[in-house]
Design a protein around this motif. Structure first.
Motif, mmCIF file in Angstrom:
data_model
loop_
_atom_site.group_PDB
_atom_site.id
_atom_site.type_symbol
_atom_site.label_atom_id
_atom_site.label_comp_id
_atom_site.label_asym_id
_atom_site.label_seq_id
_atom_site.Cartn_x
_atom_site.Cartn_y
_atom_site.Cartn_z
ATOM 1 N N VAL A 1 0.855 -1.179 0.000
ATOM 2 C CA VAL A 1 0.000 0.000 0.000
ATOM 3 C C VAL A 1 0.892 1.230 0.000
ATOM 4 C CG1 VAL A 1 -1.777 1.236 1.292
ATOM 5 C CG2 VAL A 1 -1.722 -1.257 1.341
ATOM 6 N N LYS A 2 0.559 2.205 -0.831
ATOM 7 C CA LYS A 2 1.327 3.445 -0.829
ATOM 8 C C LYS A 2 1.055 4.209 0.457
ATOM 9 C CE LYS A 2 2.088 5.205 -5.459
ATOM 10 N NZ LYS A 2 1.628 6.225 -6.406
ATOM 11 N N ARG A 3 2.091 4.754 1.018
ATOM 12 C CA ARG A 3 1.972 5.573 2.219
ATOM 13 C C ARG A 3 1.411 6.940 1.821
ATOM 14 N NH1 ARG A 3 7.466 6.441 5.095
ATOM 15 N NH2 ARG A 3 7.212 4.213 5.273
ATOM 16 N N ALA A 4 0.441 7.411 2.567
ATOM 17 C CA ALA A 4 -0.106 8.745 2.306
ATOM 18 C C ALA A 4 0.949 9.788 2.675
ATOM 19 C CB ALA A 4 -1.374 8.962 3.113
ATOM 20 N N LEU A 5 1.127 10.767 1.811
ATOM 21 C CA LEU A 5 2.099 11.822 2.047
ATOM 22 C C LEU A 5 1.382 13.161 2.128
ATOM 23 C CD1 LEU A 5 4.914 10.866 -0.493
ATOM 24 C CD2 LEU A 5 4.838 10.399 1.958
ATOM 25 N N LYS A 6 2.008 14.099 2.811
ATOM 26 C CA LYS A 6 1.440 15.432 2.958
ATOM 27 C C LYS A 6 2.055 16.356 1.918
ATOM 28 C CE LYS A 6 0.265 18.726 6.532
ATOM 29 N NZ LYS A 6 0.321 19.000 7.960
ATOM 30 N N ILE B 1 0.745 25.975 -2.609
ATOM 31 C CA ILE B 1 1.140 27.353 -2.317
ATOM 32 C C ILE B 1 0.046 28.335 -2.716
ATOM 33 C CG2 ILE B 1 2.800 29.166 -2.901
ATOM 34 C CD1 ILE B 1 4.891 26.913 -3.229
ATOM 35 N N GLU B 2 -0.563 28.111 -3.871
ATOM 36 C CA GLU B 2 -1.591 29.042 -4.349
ATOM 37 C C GLU B 2 -2.814 29.057 -3.426
ATOM 38 O OE1 GLU B 2 -4.417 29.736 -8.264
ATOM 39 O OE2 GLU B 2 -2.555 28.622 -8.493
ATOM 40 N N ALA B 3 -3.238 27.883 -2.980
ATOM 41 C CA ALA B 3 -4.411 27.793 -2.107
ATOM 42 C C ALA B 3 -4.060 28.044 -0.639
ATOM 43 C CB ALA B 3 -5.065 26.422 -2.242
ATOM 44 N N ARG B 4 -2.768 28.000 -0.334
ATOM 45 C CA ARG B 4 -2.274 28.154 1.035
ATOM 46 C C ARG B 4 -2.891 27.116 1.981
ATOM 47 N NH1 ARG B 4 -2.982 34.379 0.439
ATOM 48 N NH2 ARG B 4 -0.949 34.930 -0.400
ATOM 49 N N ARG B 5 -2.995 25.899 1.466
ATOM 50 C CA ARG B 5 -3.566 24.799 2.248
ATOM 51 C C ARG B 5 -2.769 23.535 1.984
ATOM 52 N NH1 ARG B 5 -9.936 24.460 1.563
ATOM 53 N NH2 ARG B 5 -9.621 23.050 3.299
ATOM 54 N N SER B 6 -2.718 22.673 2.964
ATOM 55 C CA SER B 6 -2.052 21.387 2.789
ATOM 56 C C SER B 6 -3.111 20.301 2.613
ATOM 57 C CB SER B 6 -1.151 21.078 3.983
ATOM 58 O OG SER B 6 -1.908 20.976 5.152
ATOM 59 N N PHE B 7 -2.676 19.192 2.043
ATOM 60 C CA PHE B 7 -3.561 18.046 1.869
ATOM 61 C C PHE B 7 -2.723 16.776 1.942
ATOM 62 C CE2 PHE B 7 -2.114 19.282 -2.303
ATOM 63 C CZ PHE B 7 -1.890 18.100 -2.986
ATOM 64 N N THR B 8 -3.366 15.686 2.269
ATOM 65 C CA THR B 8 -2.705 14.393 2.372
ATOM 66 C C THR B 8 -3.342 13.450 1.360
ATOM 67 O OG1 THR B 8 -2.332 14.761 4.721
ATOM 68 C CG2 THR B 8 -2.128 12.508 3.944
ATOM 69 N N THR B 9 -2.516 12.721 0.625
ATOM 70 C CA THR B 9 -3.025 11.796 -0.376
ATOM 71 C C THR B 9 -2.052 10.644 -0.594
ATOM 72 O OG1 THR B 9 -3.892 11.586 -2.626
ATOM 73 C CG2 THR B 9 -2.024 13.083 -2.321
ATOM 74 N N ASP B 10 -2.600 9.538 -1.084
ATOM 75 C CA ASP B 10 -1.753 8.432 -1.510
ATOM 76 C C ASP B 10 -1.772 8.303 -3.035
ATOM 77 O OD1 ASP B 10 -4.287 7.459 -1.907
ATOM 78 O OD2 ASP B 10 -3.973 5.585 -0.820
ATOM 79 N N SER C 1 21.078 12.085 -6.522
ATOM 80 C CA SER C 1 19.727 12.300 -7.022
ATOM 81 C C SER C 1 18.792 12.504 -5.834
ATOM 82 C CB SER C 1 19.260 11.107 -7.860
ATOM 83 O OG SER C 1 19.175 9.954 -7.061
ATOM 84 N N VAL C 2 17.635 13.065 -6.114
ATOM 85 C CA VAL C 2 16.618 13.266 -5.087
ATOM 86 C C VAL C 2 15.299 12.751 -5.661
ATOM 87 C CG1 VAL C 2 16.047 15.620 -5.801
ATOM 88 C CG2 VAL C 2 15.605 14.915 -3.469
ATOM 89 N N THR C 3 14.508 12.105 -4.807
ATOM 90 C CA THR C 3 13.210 11.595 -5.213
ATOM 91 C C THR C 3 12.120 12.497 -4.659
ATOM 92 O OG1 THR C 3 14.068 9.340 -5.191
ATOM 93 C CG2 THR C 3 11.683 9.591 -5.184
ATOM 94 N N LEU C 4 11.256 12.976 -5.550
ATOM 95 C CA LEU C 4 10.142 13.826 -5.150
ATOM 96 C C LEU C 4 8.837 13.124 -5.492
ATOM 97 C CD1 LEU C 4 11.336 17.287 -6.510
ATOM 98 C CD2 LEU C 4 11.467 16.461 -4.167
ATOM 99 N N ALA C 5 7.835 13.369 -4.670
ATOM 100 C CA ALA C 5 6.493 12.874 -4.955
ATOM 101 C C ALA C 5 5.704 14.030 -5.558
ATOM 102 C CB ALA C 5 5.836 12.388 -3.681
ATOM 103 N N VAL C 6 4.915 13.740 -6.597
ATOM 104 C CA VAL C 6 4.129 14.759 -7.285
ATOM 105 C C VAL C 6 2.660 14.360 -7.228
ATOM 106 C CG1 VAL C 6 3.784 16.012 -9.439
ATOM 107 C CG2 VAL C 6 6.047 15.134 -8.873
ATOM 108 N N ALA C 7 1.828 15.274 -6.727
ATOM 109 C CA ALA C 7 0.390 15.033 -6.639
ATOM 110 C C ALA C 7 -0.356 16.242 -7.184
ATOM 111 C CB ALA C 7 -0.016 14.777 -5.192
ATOM 112 N N ILE C 8 -1.573 16.031 -7.609
ATOM 113 C CA ILE C 8 -2.424 17.103 -8.098
ATOM 114 C C ILE C 8 -3.253 17.622 -6.922
ATOM 115 C CG2 ILE C 8 -4.284 17.720 -9.688
ATOM 116 C CD1 ILE C 8 -1.647 17.016 -11.071
ATOM 117 N N SER C 9 -3.228 18.933 -6.725
ATOM 118 C CA SER C 9 -3.958 19.553 -5.625
ATOM 119 C C SER C 9 -5.464 19.462 -5.850
ATOM 120 C CB SER C 9 -3.563 21.028 -5.499
ATOM 121 O OG SER C 9 -4.439 21.690 -4.608
#
Length: 71
Positions: free
Chosen positions: A5-10, A14-23, A37-45
């Motif tokens: 199971v993917k771990r939910a990340l926070k 910036i535009e909405a000035r709100r955080s969200f958590t998603t997997d 190298s660096v690994t980044l997670a990319v999610a749609i707000s």
């Protein structure tokens, strides 16, 4: 039998000035040079539809097992 199971990340929008958590995210590896190298997670707000980035932990998956292993 183990499920992965993917771990939910926070993430922070910036535009909405709100955080969200998603997997629901994709992992992107960015080469920094010098063999690093660096690994980044990319999610749609959910607020603006913008791409939001978060540093991904080294292990983004949680191994889960059935309750029968503990009974």
């Amino acid at each position: 039998m183990q499920n992965i199971v993917k771990r939910a990340l926070k993430f922070y929008d910036i535009e909405a000035r709100r955080s969200f958590t998603t997997d629901q995210y994709e992992l992107v590896v960015i080469e920094l040079g010098g063999g690093r190298s660096v690994t980044l997670a990319v999610a749609i707000s959910p607020y603006t539809g913008n791409k939001c980035y978060s540093f991904a932990p080294r292990r983004t998956e949680i191994k889960s097992v059935g309750l029968d292993r503990f009974i």
